[in-house]
Each structure stands twice: as structure tokens, then as C-alpha cells.
Design a protein around this motif. Structure first.
Motif, short mmCIF file in Angstrom:
data_model
loop_
_atom_site.label_atom_id
_atom_site.label_comp_id
_atom_site.label_asym_id
_atom_site.label_seq_id
_atom_site.Cartn_x
_atom_site.Cartn_y
_atom_site.Cartn_z
N GLU A 23 0.83 -1.21 0.00
CA GLU A 23 0.00 0.00 0.00
C GLU A 23 0.87 1.26 0.00
OE1 GLU A 23 -2.37 2.22 3.50
OE2 GLU A 23 -3.17 0.22 3.03
N LEU A 24 1.93 1.21 0.79
CA LEU A 24 2.83 2.36 0.87
C LEU A 24 3.52 2.60 -0.47
CD1 LEU A 24 4.15 4.52 2.67
CD2 LEU A 24 5.87 2.81 3.31
N ALA A 25 3.96 1.53 -1.13
CA ALA A 25 4.62 1.67 -2.43
C ALA A 25 3.67 2.24 -3.47
CB ALA A 25 5.16 0.31 -2.88
N ALA A 26 2.41 1.80 -3.43
CA ALA A 26 1.42 2.32 -4.37
C ALA A 26 1.17 3.81 -4.13
CB ALA A 26 0.12 1.53 -4.26
N ASP A 27 1.06 4.19 -2.87
CA ASP A 27 0.87 5.61 -2.54
C ASP A 27 2.07 6.44 -3.00
OD1 ASP A 27 -1.55 5.07 -1.41
OD2 ASP A 27 -0.89 5.26 0.67
N LEU A 28 3.27 5.89 -2.79
CA LEU A 28 4.48 6.61 -3.17
C LEU A 28 4.55 6.79 -4.69
CD1 LEU A 28 7.21 7.89 -2.46
CD2 LEU A 28 8.22 5.59 -2.57
N ASN A 35 15.11 9.92 -6.07
CA ASN A 35 14.69 9.65 -4.70
C ASN A 35 13.74 8.45 -4.63
OD1 ASN A 35 15.62 11.71 -2.45
ND2 ASN A 35 15.49 12.83 -4.38
N ARG A 36 12.97 8.22 -5.69
CA ARG A 36 12.14 7.01 -5.71
C ARG A 36 13.03 5.77 -5.75
NH1 ARG A 36 10.36 3.03 -4.97
NH2 ARG A 36 8.35 2.10 -5.49
N GLN A 37 14.16 5.85 -6.45
CA GLN A 37 15.12 4.74 -6.47
C GLN A 37 15.72 4.52 -5.08
OE1 GLN A 37 17.79 6.18 -9.47
NE2 GLN A 37 16.61 5.32 -11.18
N VAL A 38 16.10 5.61 -4.42
CA VAL A 38 16.67 5.50 -3.07
C VAL A 38 15.64 4.91 -2.11
CG1 VAL A 38 17.56 6.83 -1.11
CG2 VAL A 38 18.29 7.41 -3.44
#
Length: 248
Positions: free
Chosen positions: A109-114, A135-138
Motif C-alpha cells: 500500500e505504501l509503495a502504491a501511494d508513493l 529519490n524514488r530509487q533511493v
């Protein structure tokens, strides 16, 4: 008569200070319940609950001064930062609370929100695409299994009070619950990377620095638009946008 000071106020909640009393007004009763429950359980100094009349919670001020503020140099000593790390370790070693907290969100859920937030940041021109992409990669390093710990969930440095080199109180427990311990350590050191070593020294065990950095990026990416929409400035020196730029 004591002056009424607005500590923070936005559409979700407000905190007022009247003398040595803080009045927290929150329309979400679950957050107030979580805060009172957590403060009764944790083995670290917390404010005294004076009274509760929903939607208001009255708590006493804690002695000392905040460890620091995001965007400002901290005047606290390395020993004070280490003491904060030791207090956090004591919290993380405490028996688990009954409910999940902000630091324990479901990773899918967190990854989808991000991912959705990253798309909006670029599409709306809020942040440059290369900054968001890097920053998404980090942030990817945060998405891994973690052993549950008793976490604060919003452990900003402004929520940790010290007197000299001693922690005198930790405030604002509405996001507390089971979660990833490294989320707390990352939140505490967000924008103050120079004190990460002091905090880890006090914490007393090795931590994965890549995960700490991942949470810095993840938390900042999720916060930028919300902060701007609620009257805060994530682009101020030393704040969230600078945290993101530091990863380039």
C-alpha cells in the motif's frame, strides 16, 4: 491571563499552548485514543495527561527544550543526540502495543501511494522529474521485511525534549504503534544527517544506513505536496526539498 499560542494548526488538527498546558484538538478520535494509550505504555518520559474531553486532549508541558527544528541548526550537544538515540532504543525494545502505527503501514500500500505521489509531483510541476526519479530509487530500500517494534511514528526532533544531555520528554504519540524501527530513526534525523552517528551511538546497535536514507527520501516525497497545501514550506532551507536534493 496566560497568552494563547497556536503551536500548529491545519485542517486535520490544532495544538494550542496556554501557559504550561497544551490543548490538542483532533477530529479523529482514534488518534487521541492511540496517543493516550501509547503514553501509558512506553518506558520513556512523556507528558502528563491532565484531562480529556473529546475532541480535546490537555497535556502538561515537559521540561527542557526541543532537540531542534527542521531547517535550523541544532544547538543540542552530541551527547544529547546520543541520549535521544538511547531513549528510542528503549522504546523499540518495549513490549509491542496492540495496534499498528504510522511506521507499520502495509508495504504494498505504501509503495502504491508513493508511486502515485511521485507521478503527481512530476505531472503538476512541483518537483523536477530527475529529483523525483532518483529519490524514488533511493526509497526502494525501505521496502523490505522488518521485525515489528514499538514505534513513535512521528519522531520529529521537535517532539524530543532535552535538558542538557538528558531526555526529559517525548511528545505527540498519535501515530504510535507497531512498526519499522528504522522509520523512527530516519524521522528523528531527517534534515540533520550530521547527527545520525550520534543517534546510532546512543541507540547501541548497527543499523542499515541505506534504509535510513530510503526513509528520508520516502517521507520527504510523500510530505512535499501535503505540507505546501497546509501552509508549510517544504522548500525552506534544510527542509524536505533540500533533503531530496542531497540524494542527487
Amino acid at each position: 491571563m496566560d497568552e494563547v499560542k497556536v503551536v500548529v494548526a491545519h485542517s486535520e488538527r490544532a495544538t494550542l499552548r496556554v501557559g504550561d498546558v497544551f490543548l490538542k484538538v483532533d477530529a479523529d478520535q482514534a488518534r487521541i485514543d492511540a496517543e493516550v494509550e501509547a503514553m501509558a505504555l512506553v518506558p520513556v518520559p512523556t507528558p502528563e495527561v491532565l484531562w480529556r474531553r473529546p475532541p480535546v486532549l490537555a497535556i502538561a508541558a515537559v521540561p527542557g527544550t526541543a532537540l531542534g527544528r527542521l531547517g535550523e541548526p541544532s544547538t543540542a550537544s552530541p551527547a544529547a543526540w546520543a541520549a535521544a538515540g538511547a531513549a528510542v532504543r528503549k522504546l523499540h525494545d518495549a513490549p509491542l502495543p496492540p495496534r499498528p502505527g504510522r511506521a507499520g503501514r502495509d508495504l504494498d500500500e505504501l509503495a502504491a501511494d508513493l508511486d502515485g505521489e511521485c507521478e503527481r509531483l512530476v505531472a503538476d510541476g512541483v518537483l523536477p522529474a530527475d529529483l523525483v526519479t532518483r529519490n524514488r530509487q533511493v526509497a526502494e530500500a525501505a521496502f523490505r521485511p522488518w521485525p515489528p517494534a514499538f514505534t513513535h511514528g512521528d519522531l520529529q526532533i521537535a517532539h524530543v525534549f532535552v535538558d542538557g544531555d538528558e531526555v526529559t520528554g517525548i511528545i505527540d504519540w498519535s501515530e504510535a504503534g507497531q512498526g519499522d524501527a528504522l522509520y523512527d530513526l530516519a524521522t528523528l534525523t531527517l534534515g540533520h544527517e550530521e547527527h545520525l552517528g550520534d543517534v546510532i551511538a546512543g541507540y547501541g546497535t548497527d543499523v542499515d544506513l541505506d534504509v535510513i536514507r530510503a526513509w528520508w527520501s520516502l517521507r520527504s516525497l510523500l510530505a512535499v505536496r501535503w505540507l505546501a497545501e497546509h501552509g508549510f514550506d517544504p522548500s525552506a532551507p534544510g527542509c524536505e526539498v533540500d533533503v531530496l536534493r542531497s540524494r542527487l
